[in-house]
Design a protein around this motif. Structure first.
Motif, PDB file in Angstrom:
ATOM      1  N   PRO A   1      12.917 -11.932 133.188  1.00  0.00           N
ATOM      2  CA  PRO A   1      11.549 -11.687 134.479  1.00  0.00           C
ATOM      3  C   PRO A   1      11.618 -10.780 135.435  1.00  0.00           C
ATOM      4  O   PRO A   1      12.558 -11.834 136.289  1.00  0.00           O
ATOM      5  CB  PRO A   1      10.216 -13.199 134.263  1.00  0.00           C
ATOM      6  N   ASP A   2      11.403  -9.715 135.632  1.00  0.00           N
ATOM      7  CA  ASP A   2      11.765  -9.194 136.548  1.00  0.00           C
ATOM      8  C   ASP A   2      10.427  -8.914 138.009  1.00  0.00           C
ATOM      9  O   ASP A   2       9.177  -9.129 137.493  1.00  0.00           O
ATOM     10  CB  ASP A   2      11.768  -7.311 136.494  1.00  0.00           C
ATOM     11  N   VAL A   3      10.378  -8.323 139.258  1.00  0.00           N
ATOM     12  CA  VAL A   3       9.364  -8.513 139.500  1.00  0.00           C
ATOM     13  C   VAL A   3       9.721  -7.354 140.089  1.00  0.00           C
ATOM     14  O   VAL A   3       9.694  -6.407 140.820  1.00  0.00           O
ATOM     15  CB  VAL A   3      10.175  -9.909 140.790  1.00  0.00           C
ATOM     16  N   VAL A   4       7.953  -7.515 140.255  1.00  0.00           N
ATOM     17  CA  VAL A   4       7.374  -5.717 140.669  1.00  0.00           C
ATOM     18  C   VAL A   4       5.936  -6.294 141.945  1.00  0.00           C
ATOM     19  O   VAL A   4       5.243  -6.977 141.715  1.00  0.00           O
ATOM     20  CB  VAL A   4       6.748  -5.425 139.130  1.00  0.00           C
ATOM     21  N   MET A   5       6.478  -5.953 142.929  1.00  0.00           N
ATOM     22  CA  MET A   5       6.030  -6.158 143.748  1.00  0.00           C
ATOM     23  C   MET A   5       5.836  -4.251 144.794  1.00  0.00           C
ATOM     24  O   MET A   5       6.389  -3.853 144.833  1.00  0.00           O
ATOM     25  CB  MET A   5       6.412  -6.663 144.856  1.00  0.00           C
ATOM     26  N   GLY A   6       4.323  -4.635 145.740  1.00  0.00           N
ATOM     27  CA  GLY A   6       4.318  -3.522 146.681  1.00  0.00           C
ATOM     28  C   GLY A   6       3.804  -3.760 147.671  1.00  0.00           C
ATOM     29  O   GLY A   6       4.724  -4.827 147.811  1.00  0.00           O
ATOM     30  N   GLY A   7       3.076  -3.044 148.923  1.00  0.00           N
ATOM     31  CA  GLY A   7       2.791  -3.764 150.110  1.00  0.00           C
ATOM     32  C   GLY A   7       2.983  -2.354 151.017  1.00  0.00           C
ATOM     33  O   GLY A   7       2.465  -0.652 150.783  1.00  0.00           O
ATOM     34  N   ARG A   8       3.182  -2.674 152.413  1.00  0.00           N
ATOM     35  CA  ARG A   8       3.060  -1.143 153.160  1.00  0.00           C
ATOM     36  C   ARG A   8       4.557  -0.648 153.154  1.00  0.00           C
ATOM     37  O   ARG A   8       4.013   0.629 154.320  1.00  0.00           O
ATOM     38  CB  ARG A   8       2.579  -2.053 154.298  1.00  0.00           C
ATOM     39  N   SER A   9       5.261   0.102 152.354  1.00  0.00           N
ATOM     40  CA  SER A   9       6.195   0.484 152.718  1.00  0.00           C
ATOM     41  C   SER A   9       5.703   2.013 151.629  1.00  0.00           C
ATOM     42  O   SER A   9       6.636   2.894 151.579  1.00  0.00           O
ATOM     43  CB  SER A   9       7.430   0.118 151.725  1.00  0.00           C
ATOM     44  N   ASN A  10       4.456   2.297 151.237  1.00  0.00           N
ATOM     45  CA  ASN A  10       3.860   2.972 150.618  1.00  0.00           C
ATOM     46  C   ASN A  10       4.701   3.420 149.362  1.00  0.00           C
ATOM     47  O   ASN A  10       5.220   4.340 148.973  1.00  0.00           O
ATOM     48  CB  ASN A  10       4.010   4.230 151.346  1.00  0.00           C
ATOM     49  N   ASP A  11       5.326   2.743 149.054  1.00  0.00           N
ATOM     50  CA  ASP A  11       6.027   1.897 147.439  1.00  0.00           C
ATOM     51  C   ASP A  11       5.435   0.899 146.616  1.00  0.00           C
ATOM     52  O   ASP A  11       5.260  -0.028 147.435  1.00  0.00           O
ATOM     53  CB  ASP A  11       7.354   2.289 147.876  1.00  0.00           C
ATOM     54  N   LEU A  12       6.208   1.055 145.506  1.00  0.00           N
ATOM     55  CA  LEU A  12       6.379   0.336 144.192  1.00  0.00           C
ATOM     56  C   LEU A  12       7.797  -0.253 143.519  1.00  0.00           C
ATOM     57  O   LEU A  12       7.785   1.187 143.077  1.00  0.00           O
ATOM     58  CB  LEU A  12       5.057   0.078 143.512  1.00  0.00           C
TER      59      LEU A  12
END
Length: 434
Positions: A86-97
């Motif tokens: 499994p790989d990890v997908v995360m976003g946030g305030r970097s304006n990126d995913l």
């Protein structure tokens, strides 16, 4: 509150790991090392920030990957590179995913690099939605919204390729308002075979609770099935079945809880705690109990400095309040219903922090378990500083018993529970009861 009756619930910590700033990202789990133990992934609130993977067996940090800004979201797991891990997908305030290699933490793809024209807005938590483009890799749905300029915040729903992060389809939210929580999606069910429920708006922006129906192909625009205008909805909607009726439950920023018929969009009842705010979803019992639980705090904006939270039990037939329980502190986590003392009845977990955001360096919080029948405390465990992350309950080590994983400003702590749980099953977490 009185002295807890069951202190033994928190008497067996598994391990503790120091991770600075892990107070907003709710932990999620998957087996990243292939050893049969579920590992934990969280983000941090820093600049730069980090996505951190921790070994579920012993709390050792497996890897940490740096990103420009705060990771307040929770991880989604897909096999993006085809290596069966499994790989990890995360976003946030970097304006990126980002997609991170589950074994090493290296960045596999960046949605912004793959799509340079994406707006400069935050990415919320992503949700796997099946293989939409037929390339053999699970794709994801991710909300994008929010900015630092104070201008009107647009809201977008992106369908992105799990293989390389390219945008497969983008739609604005039905009311073109901001969106911060992931839409309610049933994983494992084709996107075109279900309704997608979402909440829009924010602290100062009106919004709605809406149902979208995606078409059978990526070229088909989603159809708006219904929409209920409200003040801003920051918490994600959840679903429940009352009798034979499927219901969507949502709580607005102004602490109004709504029960909506999932098929027609008809509002069945409203329960409003005036003078309060809420960013937490409704907690629904595992079986028909005749009530649901919501939390709110006095105030008008977040954080409601120094204010205490209140738990409300709401009658599912009438929408009236059955009882309330004042908490000595701000509980910013999602309420969790789980049988912590193995007596066959679900209990309620909240996490109040005393004098939160009041400028004190000695903030102290507690994991507090309440009896759902009378609201009395059963057990508690203290933690230092602040936490807005929702604890996670899962069978990490495949022994049939649950563990509880909690993150705060100072790090991650694991507790062994005595309640049996289905092997490798996540019982509660950011996306609520499974």
């Amino acid at each position: 509150m009185s002295v807890p009756k069951e202190p033994g619930i928190f008497s067996a910590p598994c391990w503790t790991t120091k991770v600075d700033g892990a107070w907003a990202s709710s932990p999620t789990v998957s087996d990243l090392t292939g050893d049969g133990v579920l590992d934990i992934v969280v983000g941090t609130i820093n600049s730069p920030a980090f996505v951190v993977a921790v070994d579920g067996a012993n709390g050792v940090i497996l890897w940490q990957s740096e990103v420009p800004r705060d990771v307040y979201t929770s991880a989604a797991f897909i096999d993006a590179n085809g290596d069966s891990t499994p790989d990890v997908v995360m976003g946030g305030r970097s304006n990126d995913l980002f997609a991170f290699d589950g074994r090493t933490g290296s960045i596999l793809w960046s949605a912004r690099r793959a799509n340079p024209s994406l707006p400069e807005l935050w990415f919320g938590s992503a949700t796997p939605v099946g293989d939409l483009n037929g390339d053999g890799t699970i794709d994801i749905l991710a909300p994008q919204s929010g900015e630092d300029t104070g201008n009107l915040r647009a809201g977008y729903l992106h369908l992105l390729s799990g293989a390389d992060g390219t945008v497969l389809r983008t739609d604005t939210t039905p009311d073109a308002k901001e969106i911060y929580s992931p839409p309610f999606v049933l994983e494992g069910v084709p996107l075109s075979n279900q309704d997608v429920y979402l909440g829009t708006g924010g602290e100062s922006v009106q919004g709605a609770v809406s149902a979208l129906r995606y078409g059978p192909t990526l070229s088909d625009a989603p159809r708006l099935a219904w929409s209920v205008p409200t003040d801003g909805v920051v918490a994600p909607p959840v679903t429940a079945v009352f009798g034979m009726r499927k219901v969507v439950l949502a709580t607005t920023w102004g602490a109004e809880t709504l029960a909506i018929d999932a098929e027609s969009g008809t509002v069945l009842w409203r329960n409003h705690r005036r003078g309060h705010v809420s960013a937490a979803p409704v907690a629904v019992p595992a079986s028909e109990k005749g009530w649901v639980v919501v939390t709110s705090s006095a105030g008008e904006t977040f954080p409601p400095v120094g204010e205490d939270s209140v738990v409300r039990w709401i009658d599912t037939s009438s929408g009236s309040t059955i009882r309330e329980r004042d908490l000595d502190g701000l509980s910013a986590t999602d309420p969790i219903l789980f049988d912590f003392d193995d007596d066959g009845r679900q209990d309620l977990l909240v996490a109040p922090v005393h004098e939160a955001f009041a400028g004190r360096s000695d903030e102290k919080g507690e994991l507090l378990i309440l009896d759902t029948e009378d609201g009395d405390p059963l057990a508690s465990a203290g933690f230092a500083r602040f936490a807005a992350s929702t604890p996670l309950i899962a069978d990490l080590d495949d022994d049939g018993l649950a563990e509880l994983v909690h993150t705060s400003q100072t790090g991650i702590r694991c507790y062994r529970l005595t309640t049996a749980i289905e092997v490798n099953r996540v019982a509660a977490g950011y996306r609520h009861t499974r």
